[in-house]
Motif scaffolding. Structure first.
Motif, PDB file in Angstrom:
ATOM      1  N   THR A 148       0.723  -1.184  -0.150  1.00 25.08           N
ATOM      2  CA  THR A 148      -0.070   0.075  -0.018  1.00 25.08           C
ATOM      3  C   THR A 148       0.903   1.405   0.192  1.00 25.08           C
ATOM      4  N   GLY A 149       0.638   2.135  -0.851  1.00 26.26           N
ATOM      5  CA  GLY A 149       1.458   3.305  -1.097  1.00 26.26           C
ATOM      6  C   GLY A 149       2.727   3.417  -1.443  1.00 26.26           C
ATOM      7  N   LYS A 150       3.234   2.227  -1.890  1.00 32.12           N
ATOM      8  CA  LYS A 150       4.648   2.159  -2.033  1.00 32.12           C
ATOM      9  C   LYS A 150       4.958   2.459  -3.735  1.00 32.12           C
ATOM     10  N   THR A 151       6.158   2.407  -4.062  1.00 35.46           N
ATOM     11  CA  THR A 151       6.810   2.537  -5.429  1.00 35.46           C
ATOM     12  C   THR A 151       7.224   1.199  -6.008  1.00 35.46           C
ATOM     13  N   LEU A 152       6.692   0.880  -7.330  1.00 33.71           N
ATOM     14  CA  LEU A 152       7.360  -0.367  -7.858  1.00 33.71           C
ATOM     15  C   LEU A 152       8.289   0.356  -8.836  1.00 33.71           C
ATOM     16  N   GLY A 153       9.446  -0.285  -8.878  1.00 34.73           N
ATOM     17  CA  GLY A 153      10.239  -0.089 -10.283  1.00 34.73           C
ATOM     18  C   GLY A 153      10.451  -1.154 -10.947  1.00 34.73           C
ATOM     19  N   VAL A 154      10.342  -1.013 -12.263  1.00 32.44           N
ATOM     20  CA  VAL A 154      10.492  -2.221 -13.171  1.00 32.44           C
ATOM     21  C   VAL A 154      11.460  -1.783 -14.126  1.00 32.44           C
ATOM     22  N   VAL A 155      12.281  -3.032 -14.159  1.00 33.39           N
ATOM     23  CA  VAL A 155      13.576  -2.658 -15.096  1.00 33.39           C
ATOM     24  C   VAL A 155      12.942  -3.515 -16.459  1.00 33.39           C
ATOM     25  N   GLY A 156      12.767  -2.704 -17.410  1.00 32.09           N
ATOM     26  CA  GLY A 156      12.385  -3.516 -18.570  1.00 32.09           C
ATOM     27  C   GLY A 156      10.791  -3.617 -18.618  1.00 32.09           C
ATOM     28  N   LEU A 157      10.117  -2.382 -18.896  1.00 35.28           N
ATOM     29  CA  LEU A 157       8.476  -2.479 -18.827  1.00 35.28           C
ATOM     30  C   LEU A 157       8.054  -3.097 -20.375  1.00 35.28           C
ATOM     31  N   GLY A 158       7.962  -4.414 -20.541  1.00 36.85           N
ATOM     32  CA  GLY A 158       7.734  -4.700 -21.791  1.00 36.85           C
ATOM     33  C   GLY A 158       6.169  -5.313 -21.384  1.00 36.85           C
ATOM     34  N   ARG A 159       6.007  -6.484 -21.994  1.00 38.38           N
ATOM     35  CA  ARG A 159       4.551  -7.191 -22.070  1.00 38.38           C
ATOM     36  C   ARG A 159       4.720  -7.646 -20.555  1.00 38.38           C
ATOM     37  N   ILE A 160       5.728  -8.403 -20.196  1.00 41.61           N
ATOM     38  CA  ILE A 160       5.699  -9.124 -18.775  1.00 41.61           C
ATOM     39  C   ILE A 160       5.755  -8.202 -17.623  1.00 41.61           C
ATOM     40  N   GLY A 161       6.615  -7.166 -17.829  1.00 41.44           N
ATOM     41  CA  GLY A 161       6.749  -5.842 -16.903  1.00 41.44           C
ATOM     42  C   GLY A 161       5.502  -5.238 -16.345  1.00 41.44           C
ATOM     43  N   GLN A 162       4.714  -5.036 -17.837  1.00 43.51           N
ATOM     44  CA  GLN A 162       3.421  -4.391 -17.596  1.00 43.51           C
ATOM     45  C   GLN A 162       2.303  -5.282 -16.548  1.00 43.51           C
ATOM     46  N   ALA A 163       2.491  -6.469 -17.159  1.00 41.04           N
ATOM     47  CA  ALA A 163       1.510  -7.461 -16.524  1.00 41.04           C
ATOM     48  C   ALA A 163       1.674  -7.447 -15.186  1.00 41.04           C
ATOM     49  N   VAL A 164       3.079  -7.806 -14.850  1.00 40.72           N
ATOM     50  CA  VAL A 164       3.265  -7.698 -13.174  1.00 40.72           C
ATOM     51  C   VAL A 164       2.966  -6.154 -12.636  1.00 40.72           C
ATOM     52  N   ALA A 165       3.194  -5.082 -13.264  1.00 37.79           N
ATOM     53  CA  ALA A 165       2.663  -3.830 -12.582  1.00 37.79           C
ATOM     54  C   ALA A 165       1.154  -3.940 -12.465  1.00 37.79           C
ATOM     55  N   LYS A 166       0.484  -4.547 -13.196  1.00 38.85           N
ATOM     56  CA  LYS A 166      -0.987  -4.424 -13.218  1.00 38.85           C
ATOM     57  C   LYS A 166      -1.489  -5.350 -12.051  1.00 38.85           C
ATOM     58  N   ARG A 167      -0.626  -6.526 -12.027  1.00 37.55           N
ATOM     59  CA  ARG A 167      -0.853  -7.121 -10.717  1.00 37.55           C
ATOM     60  C   ARG A 167      -0.719  -6.863  -9.504  1.00 37.55           C
ATOM     61  N   LEU A 168       0.317  -6.076  -9.139  1.00 39.44           N
ATOM     62  CA  LEU A 168       0.904  -5.593  -8.089  1.00 39.44           C
ATOM     63  C   LEU A 168       0.328  -4.323  -7.791  1.00 39.44           C
ATOM     64  N   GLY A 169      -0.396  -3.681  -8.725  1.00 37.32           N
ATOM     65  CA  GLY A 169      -1.199  -2.308  -8.700  1.00 37.32           C
ATOM     66  C   GLY A 169      -2.565  -2.778  -7.863  1.00 37.32           C
ATOM     67  N   ALA A 170      -3.044  -4.011  -7.997  1.00 40.44           N
ATOM     68  CA  ALA A 170      -4.171  -4.506  -7.289  1.00 40.44           C
ATOM     69  C   ALA A 170      -3.788  -4.677  -5.785  1.00 40.44           C
ATOM     70  N   PHE A 171      -2.619  -4.690  -5.558  1.00 42.05           N
ATOM     71  CA  PHE A 171      -1.955  -4.743  -3.997  1.00 42.05           C
ATOM     72  C   PHE A 171      -2.062  -3.416  -3.397  1.00 42.05           C
ATOM     73  N   VAL A 204      11.732  -3.578  -6.474  1.00 39.73           N
ATOM     74  CA  VAL A 204      12.754  -3.618  -7.775  1.00 39.73           C
ATOM     75  C   VAL A 204      12.282  -4.876  -8.663  1.00 39.73           C
ATOM     76  N   LEU A 205      11.766  -4.815  -9.661  1.00 37.17           N
ATOM     77  CA  LEU A 205      11.438  -6.136 -10.594  1.00 37.17           C
ATOM     78  C   LEU A 205      12.167  -6.050 -11.774  1.00 37.17           C
ATOM     79  N   VAL A 206      12.984  -7.151 -12.145  1.00 37.89           N
ATOM     80  CA  VAL A 206      13.659  -7.140 -13.260  1.00 37.89           C
ATOM     81  C   VAL A 206      13.055  -8.157 -14.148  1.00 37.89           C
ATOM     82  N   CYS A 207      12.789  -7.506 -15.536  1.00 40.50           N
ATOM     83  CA  CYS A 207      12.094  -8.157 -16.439  1.00 40.50           C
ATOM     84  C   CYS A 207      12.494  -7.807 -17.738  1.00 40.50           C
ATOM     85  N   CYS A 208      13.790  -7.441 -17.894  1.00 44.17           N
ATOM     86  CA  CYS A 208      14.370  -7.228 -19.190  1.00 44.17           C
ATOM     87  C   CYS A 208      15.216  -8.306 -19.662  1.00 44.17           C
ATOM     88  N   PRO A 209      15.343  -8.515 -21.054  1.00 48.78           N
ATOM     89  CA  PRO A 209      16.134  -9.224 -21.418  1.00 48.78           C
ATOM     90  C   PRO A 209      17.472  -9.330 -21.137  1.00 48.78           C
TER      91      PRO A 209
END
Ligand code: 8YV
Length: 320
Positions: A148-171, A204-209
């Motif tokens: 709640t209220g936190k910052t998510l940093g995604v390294v490589g916001l491709g298809r998978i990165g965006q899908a993870v951000a959507k899921r964690l957004g729900a939290f 910090v979520l790493v989703c890049c090739p």
């Protein structure tokens, strides 16, 4: 007349049956549970027109040369292709097939699971229940970190990165920042510098090739820049992390925890420093491992093989 096709593994049941049904294919397939030994691959690939492979098969120049000039296709059960020598394949006019998109949801689900597991001390919790550590109740025992209220940093916001951000957004994630080569249009997130991402992210979520640019980009210096409460999650490739530095950062509590689906090497040796860290959850590279997704991925490889044997454009080609 039969076309030789080599497969370094058995496929999921429906796809396996479909592959075996093909009357124009002379199928040479490794039946063991382990990776097809390299010397076997070097021997079997001779004369093959198509190769069905996986991540743990190193498809380098030696393998491509051992095949002979008739090899038309290497198709891999993955969206990642860092295990294939693309340069040699191009020189030899060998097409590369892969499995994008269909594994996005499964992989994003697993990334969310790893993030939750690392943030909420799942490894210590299970260990306490199973090994007698659960004895009493203390207010601060096994407290983890909330979204709640936190910052998510995604390294490589491709298809998978965006899908993870959507899921964690729900939290309850409040802010999405990302680092990558290009600004993503239509995404409710902010492109930032790597330093900013490391400094501001709670997760910090790493989703890049894995590329020469991203190789070992997460080293001790990077972990030092991260927040003390940060959770580091890697679902891309082990090679983006300098693993000894990660172990040291976790030990010194520079960051709070890590969740990894990928390591160097794979399998992770039992005596690896990461194994004994209770703030590091490691899974055995199972991002895309759902029945639905893996069956679909196997089917795509077969579609590619059948197309190439008929001299047609392959439907799931890595364009280079
Ligand atoms: C693999 C992966 O499919 O797609 C990728 O790049 O890392 C996984 O989904 C799996 O490990 C089998 O090769």
């Amino acid at each position: 007349f039969l076309s030789k096709v080599v497969a370094t593994r058995r496929l999921l049941p429906d796809s396996q049956a479909r592959l075996e049904r093909q009357e124009n294919i002379d199928l040479v397939q490794w039946q063991g549970d382990n990776t097809m030994p390299r010397d076997q691959l070097l021997k079997d690939i001779k004369g093959a027109e198509a190769l069905i492979c996986m991540l743990s098969d190193k498809i380098d120049k030696e393998v491509l040369e051992a095949a002979g000039p008739q090899l038309k296709l290497v198709t891999t059960l993955s969206v990642g292709f860092d295990h294939v020598d693309l340069k040699t394949a191009k020189e030899k006019n060998i097409k590369i097939g892969y499995t994008p998109e269909v594994l996005t949801d499964a992989t994003a689900d697993l990334a969310a699971l790893l993030t939750l597991a690392a943030a909420r001390n799942m490894k210590q919790g299970i260990d306490a229940v199973q090994n007698g550590g659960w004895q009493d109740w203390r207010a601060a025992w096994l407290c983890g970190h909330q979204f709640t209220g936190k910052t998510l940093g995604v390294v490589g916001l491709g298809r998978i990165g965006q899908a993870v951000a959507k899921r964690l957004g729900a939290f309850g994630i409040d802010r999405l920042i990302y680092w990558g080569r290009t600004k993503k249009e239509g995404v409710d997130g902010e492109l930032v510098s790597m330093d900013e991402l490391l400094k501001d992210s709670d997760f910090v979520l790493v989703c890049c090739p894995l590329t020469p640019d991203t190789k070992e980009m997460f080293d001790y210096e990077a972990f030092k820049k991260m927040k003390k409460n940060a959770i580091f999650v890697n679902i891309s490739r082990g090679g983006v992390v300098k693993q000894d530095d990660l172990a040291r950062a976790l030990k010194e509590k520079l960051i709070a925890g890590a969740g990894l689906d990928v390591t160097t090497p794979e399998p992770l040796p039992l005596d690896d420093p990461l194994q004994s860290l209770d703030n590091c959850v490691v899974l055995p590279h199972i991002g895309s491992a759902t029945f639905e997704t893996r069956e679909t991925m196997c089917g795509m490889m077969i579609d590619n093989v059948l197309a190439v044997l008929e001299d047609k454009a392959i439907p799931y080609e890595l364009k280079r």
